[in-house]
Scaffold this motif. Structure first.
Motif: not given
Length: 833
Positions: A508-512, A535-544, A564-573
């Motif tokens: 389960v992913v929580h995005i502020d 589904q398409e995720m509202p995320l970009s590289k560097g997001d937490s 658990l806190r993670y940093e986004v390293m890569m998002v596909n197109k």
């Protein structure tokens, strides 16, 4: 050790030896050693006693000195010495009152003794290396310059006679090394030979002990003549095999094999190869330019393969459309390839600007080369102003050069006789690999050289909205059946700190500010996860983000797997596959790290590792070899030196850059070193890069800088002729406007984009066979090579961006054109390709 203590008194020992045999020697000894300790005095006294002992050693200098050796009798014993040795012998015998050990050592240390000359040459080399360090000289590594030898060469010095021509007196000489099909000999300098000349040799040193059955000698062809000393030249020879004497061939093979440990195998070729390949294996995984292979079928050129690594894969990814089809085919189409090939120079260079536009769910590429925009000045501002507003705006340096499928095979630098595995490892590309590479005609490098300051200049340009439709002529349509592009990952040592394992579980992913999303994991490691969402995720590289491992939490009470806190390293197109890395707070451990460590430790037999086998075995190595043979960039290596980094080596490929040429112009005809001090401002590497790299890891993106180098060709010293300034990629380029303008008016200006990557451990597997061979005969040399490679802390690449940068800094066009013409004339006058 007594020997070590004696070593520091070597000069005193040499002085005392001059008085050895003098009746007053004891008094002289006491005076000279009065300041030494009693133990050291005793050691020196014992050494003098040793040298004073009478000896009965037989002196035979045949094949050991450059002079003509002849029989010499003393006290009923026959020795073999040349005139210089006889002179020394008689002088020392008179001084010492007889034939003592001091006499023997003096005779064996004459200046024309080959061993003495070798020691002197080595001392000179060490002095040169020391001098090079003191003067900022840097080792030059020539990529792909090593060669394979079909057989082992043995360092073996024997007496020979050389017949340079029929009816001419035979000349006495000695061998330096010998193999079945060749040799290197020391020929007196007064005997002239030329490459291609046929000569005949008799191995008289061997004929004394063996029946060779070669009364007419062995015929050789002169390959090259290399300067040696005042007395002799080194002449490289290859056999013509006109004798067709299998008995002699078998004898020589057996002789070399049986004596190679005693006389040592010549390792020069293999040592050079290990050094060169060692630097190559650091460079190619860190190159930021995408390698694109251009093939030709039915007279049509098209991109057929790309070779990717961690630093350049994003460029290939950029050119993929919504269908995962590559836009390289349309951007670098047949018409443009022909235009590129018509450009001057061995390497065709141009700048290409690209952006994308989405319409009805489809992605379209728009692009223009600099030479195309010059021909359409009315659209110049429109293209830059409109395109630069797009997030997809990119500027690429394009470099195009010939490539040949024959270059895919680079054999080991080891002879077949070195071991049973050599022949197996030296196989050419398989038929399957050959099928992929046989139509390759060119190699194209694409480097993202876009600069934020220049992009801002473009964005400030004005344009009329009503004219935007005119940009359609820069657009590229879509092919219904585009030819497939083979994407090949560069194979090299797996430098991941933690292995990844395939595993699917709910997360389960929580995005502020965006809510909660249900996803699943695709794989995990101690330090990260890859997740897939529906589904398409509202995320970009560097997001937490924060996530809950809901199913895994049921397996443990010891570890908290929620929030658990993670940093986004890569998002596909499509924004459905996300690579995540644990985000720690200070030095506190991330709770997921402890859980995954325990999970892996207790389930090693059950978990499936993400080991990605190559789709076409051997293709990555073949393409890597083809790239190695066509390097056109400026590789540079940072070495660890005590508390700081320093430039330790510079690479040079088949196509030297203008910066190579600039440094070579001050190299004093030494092709093996360059003065690297001129590349950067004082202390830039030693202080700034040292501090920054301390905080970086091998996984971090390369650092980017712009290097401005001004050069006054009228100055004779590099210190006066060359100056440099550096700014970080994100810094305003205007800060160097006055520096660049002054250089344009008075000097030649070079601008390079610098990439700096921190290295990991060297890929010793790539060098294993050659290193093993060197270790077999000279383990100390193998260790020295390994230590040198482990000292590399950073790999740099410099890309010439002079035209792109200078033409977009706001200078008057005539001023820029004048400088470019002066630079072209200087390069043409001093460096012919």
């Amino acid at each position: 050790m007594p020997e070590d203590r004696l070593q520091k008194y070597q000069s005193l020992i040499e002085d005392l030896k001059l008085d050895l045999g003098d009746p007053a020697f004891d008094r002289i000894f006491k005076q000279r050693t009065a300041d030494l300790s009693k133990p050291d005095q005793f050691l020196l006294k014992m050494e003098m006693s040793r040298l004073s002992q009478p000896v009965a050693r037989f002196i035979d200098l045949r094949g050991q000195v450059a002079g003509q050796v002849k029989p010499y009798e003393y006290e009923g014993k026959q020795h073999f010495m040349d005139d210089l040795a006889i002179e020394v012998f008689e002088r020392e015998v008179a001084k010492h009152g007889g034939y003592t050990l001091a006499v023997y050592e003096s005779v064996m240390s004459t200046d024309n003794n080959y061993k003495v000359m070798q020691r002197q040459a080595k001392a000179r080399e060490e002095e040169v290396e020391k001098d090079a360090v003191n003067h900022n000289y840097t080792k030059l590594v020539r990529f792909a310059s090593y060669e394979s030898r079909s057989e082992e060469r043995m360092n073996y010095s024997i007496k020979i006679t050389v017949e340079l021509a029929k009816n001419r007196p035979k000349v006495s000489a000695t061998t330096s090394d010998i193999s079945l099909s060749g040799a290197k000999i020391k020929l007196p300098t007064n005997q002239q030979v030329d490459p291609g000349q046929i000569i005949s040799i008799r191995l008289v040193g061997l004929e004394q002990d063996f029946e060779l059955g070669l009364k007419e000698g062995i015929q050789y062809e002169v390959v090259a003549v290399e300067p040696g000393t005042i007395e002799y030249n080194q002449v490289r020879l290859k056999r013509t095999f006109i004798e067709k004497n299998q008995g002699f061939d078998d004898f020589l093979n057996s002789f070399i094999h049986g004596n190679k440990r005693r006389y040592k195998i010549n390792l020069d070729n293999t040592l050079d190869a290990v050094v060169c390949k060692g630097y190559e294996q650091y460079y190619f995984p860190r190159v930021c330019s995408l390698f694109v292979f251009i093939s030709e079928k039915q007279k049509q050129l098209y991109p057929s393969m790309v070779l990717t690594n961690e630093n350049n894969a994003h460029i290939n990814y950029y050119f993929e459309d919504e269908r995962k089809q590559s836009g390289l085919y349309s951007v670098f189409n047949q018409k443009r390839m022909q235009r590129l090939l018509a450009l001057s120079g061995a390497v065709k260079e141009a700048v290409c600007h690209v952006f994308t536009h989405s319409s009805q769910g489809k992605m379209y590429f728009y692009s223009a080369f600099d030479f195309e925009l010059e021909e359409m000045q009315q659209l110049n501002d429109l293209f830059f102003a409109f395109g630069s507003q797009k997030d997809s705006w990119r500027t690429f340096k394009v470099q195009l050069m010939p490539s040949h499928h024959e270059d895919a095979f680079i054999p080991l630098s080891l002879p077949a006789s070195a071991g049973k595995n050599v022949e197996k490892l030296n196989k050419r590309p398989t038929p399957r690999v050959q099928g992929f590479i046989q139509d390759v005609k060119y190699l194209m490098l694409l480097t993202d050289i876009g600069n934020p300051s220049i992009t801002e200049r473009f964005q400030r340009l004005s344009y009329e909205q009503s004219l935007v439709n005119q940009l359609k002529k820069f657009g590229h349509g879509k092919s219904a059946t585009p030819p497939p592009l083979e994407v090949v990952a560069l194979e090299y040592v797996n430098l991941r700190a933690h292995r990844r394992y395939l595993y699917k579980t709910n997360v389960v992913v929580h995005i502020d500010g965006q809510g909660t999303f249900n996803c699943v994991t695709r794989d995990f490691s101690v330090m990260g996860l890859q997740i897939e969402c529906g589904q398409e995720m509202p995320l970009s590289k560097g997001d937490s983000i924060h996530l809950d491992l809901v199913d895994l939490q049921r397996l443990t009470k010891q570890h908290n797997l929620t929030n658990l806190r993670y940093e986004v390293m890569m998002v596909n197109k499509t924004k459905t596959i996300i690579n995540l890395k644990v985000q720690k707070i200070g030095q506190l451990d991330h709770s997921a790290m402890g859980f995954f460590k325990a999970l892996i430790e207790s389930n090693k037999d059950k978990l499936v590792a993400c080991d990605e086998a190559p789709k076409v075995p051997g293709l990555s190595l073949a393409l890597r070899n083809m790239v190695t043979k066509s390097v056109c960039q400026f590789p540079l290596y940072l070495h660890k030196e005590t508390s700081h980094n320093a430039v330790g080596a510079i690479g040079q490929g088949l196509y030297p850059t203008s910066l190579h040429h600039l440094l070579h112009s001050f190299s004093d005809n030494d092709d093996n070193t360059l003065d690297a001090k001129a590349v950067f401002p004082d202390r830039f590497v030693e202080e700034k890069l040292t501090e920054i790299l301390k905080t970086k890891s091998r996984q971090d993106k390369p650092l980017k800088y712009l290097v401005f180098i001004k050069f006054d060709p009228n100055q004779s010293s590099q210190h006066e002729a060359v100056g440099a300034q550096v700014i970080a990629h994100e810094e305003a380029i205007d800060s160097l406007y006055l520096y660049a303008k002054k250089a344009l008016r008075n000097d030649l200006l070079f601008v390079y984009q610098l990439y700096v990557s921190k290295t990991g451990r060297p890929d010793m597997d790539y060098l294993a066979n050659e290193l093993r061979y060197v270790s077999h005969y000279a383990i100390h040399k193998a260790k020295d090579l390994e230590e040198a490679l482990w000292s590399v802390t950073g790999v740099c690449d410099l890309i010439d961006v002079t035209e792109y940068v200078v033409r977009n800094m706001g200078f008057d066009a005539p001023l820029v054109t004048k400088m470019e013409e002066q630079k072209k004339r200087w390069l043409e006058a001093n460096f012919k390709h």
